[in-house]
Scaffold this motif. Structure first.
Motif, PDB file in Angstrom:
ATOM      1  N   LYS A 146      13.684 -22.174   2.618  1.00  0.00           N
ATOM      2  CA  LYS A 146      12.262 -22.455   2.464  1.00  0.00           C
ATOM      3  C   LYS A 146      11.394 -21.352   3.078  1.00  0.00           C
ATOM      4  N   VAL A 147      11.672 -20.961   4.293  1.00  0.00           N
ATOM      5  CA  VAL A 147      10.882 -19.936   4.988  1.00  0.00           C
ATOM      6  C   VAL A 147      11.082 -18.579   4.327  1.00  0.00           C
ATOM      7  N   VAL A 148      12.328 -18.259   3.985  1.00  0.00           N
ATOM      8  CA  VAL A 148      12.616 -16.961   3.378  1.00  0.00           C
ATOM      9  C   VAL A 148      11.962 -16.867   2.012  1.00  0.00           C
ATOM     10  N   ASP A 149      12.026 -17.954   1.212  1.00  0.00           N
ATOM     11  CA  ASP A 149      11.386 -17.942  -0.107  1.00  0.00           C
ATOM     12  C   ASP A 149       9.880 -17.749   0.017  1.00  0.00           C
ATOM     13  N   MET A 150       9.296 -18.336   1.032  1.00  0.00           N
ATOM     14  CA  MET A 150       7.862 -18.187   1.259  1.00  0.00           C
ATOM     15  C   MET A 150       7.527 -16.712   1.583  1.00  0.00           C
ATOM     16  N   TYR A 151       8.329 -16.093   2.441  1.00  0.00           N
ATOM     17  CA  TYR A 151       8.105 -14.683   2.784  1.00  0.00           C
ATOM     18  C   TYR A 151       8.377 -13.770   1.592  1.00  0.00           C
ATOM     19  N   LYS A 152       9.429 -14.090   0.821  1.00  0.00           N
ATOM     20  CA  LYS A 152       9.763 -13.277  -0.341  1.00  0.00           C
ATOM     21  C   LYS A 152       8.630 -13.334  -1.353  1.00  0.00           C
ATOM     22  N   GLU A 153       8.093 -14.500  -1.585  1.00  0.00           N
ATOM     23  CA  GLU A 153       6.988 -14.658  -2.532  1.00  0.00           C
ATOM     24  C   GLU A 153       5.770 -13.865  -2.061  1.00  0.00           C
ATOM     25  N   ALA A 154       5.469 -13.969  -0.780  1.00  0.00           N
ATOM     26  CA  ALA A 154       4.333 -13.227  -0.227  1.00  0.00           C
ATOM     27  C   ALA A 154       4.584 -11.720  -0.315  1.00  0.00           C
ATOM     28  N   TYR A 155       5.794 -11.289  -0.040  1.00  0.00           N
ATOM     29  CA  TYR A 155       6.157  -9.873  -0.084  1.00  0.00           C
ATOM     30  C   TYR A 155       6.018  -9.315  -1.497  1.00  0.00           C
ATOM     31  N   GLU A 156       6.512 -10.074  -2.467  1.00  0.00           N
ATOM     32  CA  GLU A 156       6.478  -9.604  -3.855  1.00  0.00           C
ATOM     33  C   GLU A 156       5.075  -9.676  -4.460  1.00  0.00           C
ATOM     34  N   SER A 157       4.197 -10.468  -3.863  1.00  0.00           N
ATOM     35  CA  SER A 157       2.837 -10.572  -4.400  1.00  0.00           C
ATOM     36  C   SER A 157       1.939  -9.437  -3.903  1.00  0.00           C
ATOM     37  N   ILE A 158       2.417  -8.707  -2.915  1.00  0.00           N
ATOM     38  CA  ILE A 158       1.608  -7.611  -2.374  1.00  0.00           C
ATOM     39  C   ILE A 158       1.587  -6.466  -3.385  1.00  0.00           C
ATOM     40  N   GLU A 159       0.381  -6.011  -3.686  1.00  0.00           N
ATOM     41  CA  GLU A 159       0.230  -4.840  -4.552  1.00  0.00           C
ATOM     42  C   GLU A 159      -0.372  -3.727  -3.716  1.00  0.00           C
ATOM     43  N   ILE A 160       0.366  -2.675  -3.596  1.00  0.00           N
ATOM     44  CA  ILE A 160      -0.112  -1.521  -2.837  1.00  0.00           C
ATOM     45  C   ILE A 160      -0.896  -0.646  -3.807  1.00  0.00           C
ATOM     46  N   PRO A 161      -2.146  -0.408  -3.513  1.00  0.00           N
ATOM     47  CA  PRO A 161      -2.964   0.393  -4.431  1.00  0.00           C
ATOM     48  C   PRO A 161      -2.458   1.837  -4.485  1.00  0.00           C
ATOM     49  N   LYS A 162      -2.561   2.408  -5.650  1.00  0.00           N
ATOM     50  CA  LYS A 162      -2.179   3.808  -5.834  1.00  0.00           C
ATOM     51  C   LYS A 162      -3.307   4.691  -5.315  1.00  0.00           C
ATOM     52  N   TYR A 163      -2.939   5.745  -4.666  1.00  0.00           N
ATOM     53  CA  TYR A 163      -3.932   6.673  -4.139  1.00  0.00           C
ATOM     54  C   TYR A 163      -4.463   7.532  -5.280  1.00  0.00           C
ATOM     55  N   GLN A 213      14.494   0.865   2.488  1.00  0.00           N
ATOM     56  CA  GLN A 213      15.701   0.052   2.309  1.00  0.00           C
ATOM     57  C   GLN A 213      15.305  -1.275   1.656  1.00  0.00           C
ATOM     58  N   PRO A 214      16.046  -1.732   0.640  1.00  0.00           N
ATOM     59  CA  PRO A 214      15.725  -3.023   0.031  1.00  0.00           C
ATOM     60  C   PRO A 214      16.016  -4.165   1.015  1.00  0.00           C
ATOM     61  N   ILE A 215      15.248  -5.200   0.911  1.00  0.00           N
ATOM     62  CA  ILE A 215      15.413  -6.347   1.811  1.00  0.00           C
ATOM     63  C   ILE A 215      16.560  -7.218   1.292  1.00  0.00           C
ATOM     64  N   ASP A 216      17.473  -7.575   2.179  1.00  0.00           N
ATOM     65  CA  ASP A 216      18.593  -8.446   1.835  1.00  0.00           C
ATOM     66  C   ASP A 216      18.153  -9.893   2.088  1.00  0.00           C
ATOM     67  N   TRP A 217      17.568 -10.516   1.081  1.00  0.00           N
ATOM     68  CA  TRP A 217      17.014 -11.868   1.223  1.00  0.00           C
ATOM     69  C   TRP A 217      18.099 -12.897   1.513  1.00  0.00           C
ATOM     70  N   GLU A 218      19.275 -12.705   0.944  1.00  0.00           N
ATOM     71  CA  GLU A 218      20.369 -13.675   1.141  1.00  0.00           C
ATOM     72  C   GLU A 218      20.818 -13.708   2.604  1.00  0.00           C
ATOM     73  N   TYR A 219      20.820 -12.591   3.237  1.00  0.00           N
ATOM     74  CA  TYR A 219      21.189 -12.521   4.654  1.00  0.00           C
ATOM     75  C   TYR A 219      20.242 -13.386   5.486  1.00  0.00           C
ATOM     76  N   TYR A 220      18.957 -13.268   5.195  1.00  0.00           N
ATOM     77  CA  TYR A 220      17.971 -14.046   5.947  1.00  0.00           C
ATOM     78  C   TYR A 220      18.000 -15.534   5.579  1.00  0.00           C
ATOM     79  N   ARG A 221      18.348 -15.845   4.329  1.00  0.00           N
ATOM     80  CA  ARG A 221      18.453 -17.256   3.918  1.00  0.00           C
ATOM     81  C   ARG A 221      19.537 -17.960   4.732  1.00  0.00           C
TER      82      ARG A 221
END
Length: 168
Positions: free
Chosen positions: A74-91, A60-68
């Motif tokens: 400020k806190v949500v933007d920090m989590y969103k930035e961290a979330y989007e910076s995660i790269e899941i390696p391909k198997y 399910q996509p994260i509803d960032w506006e709901y959490y804002r």
């Protein structure tokens, strides 16, 4: 969801359909083997079900506006930035190419063993039928009738008599 997860789920479905569970079950002779086989089948079906359900669903996509609204930008933007910076390696599957030839060789060996087992089973069934027939006739069978079916025994007795060997 990544395409590889969907691919794994699709392959699991195909693998499950390709297995002749009933055919394999008919070849089992002992009760212990049947129990082990049933356990194997249940385990395979459980894993297959998990692959189909877990890997075939999109997250399910994260509803960032709901959490804002509830937490603050400020806190949500920090989590969103961290979330989007995660790269899941391909198997990258390095195991299958290594073991596939070994598995294929084992399958060929299994087929040969199956053929040998079936031949031996037929031979044993014939031997059992002969023994049952002999059991029925044993009380009225003459030595000549027995020797007719077992010429090697007659030859052994003839050799012992010829060599003057009487068992002592």
């Amino acid at each position: 969801m990544s395409g590889s997860g969907k691919k794994v789920a699709d392959m699991a479905v195909k693998a499950g359909k390709a297995i002749d569970w009933d055919g394999m079950a008919k070849m089992l002779v002992s009760e212990e083997a049947r129990k082990e086989f049933a356990t194997l089948r249940r385990t395979f079906e459980d894993v297959n079900h998990q692959l189909q359900t877990k890997f075939s669903q999109e997250p399910q996509p994260i509803d960032w506006e709901y959490y804002r609204k509830g937490i603050g930008s400020k806190v949500v933007d920090m989590y969103k930035e961290a979330y989007e910076s995660i790269e899941i390696p391909k198997y990258v599957d390095t195991v299958t190419p290594e073991y596939k030839p070994k598995f294929d060789a084992l399958v060929v060996e299994l087929k040969e063993a199956e053929k040998a087992s079936l031949k031996e089973s037929e031979r044993i069934e014939k031997e059992i039928a002969e023994l049952r027939e002999m059991k029925k006739k044993i009380s009225t069978m003459t030595a000549d009738e027995y020797f007719e079916k077992h010429p090697e025994v007659k030859q052994k007795f003839d050799d012992e008599i010829r060599n003057d060997y009487w068992g002592y």
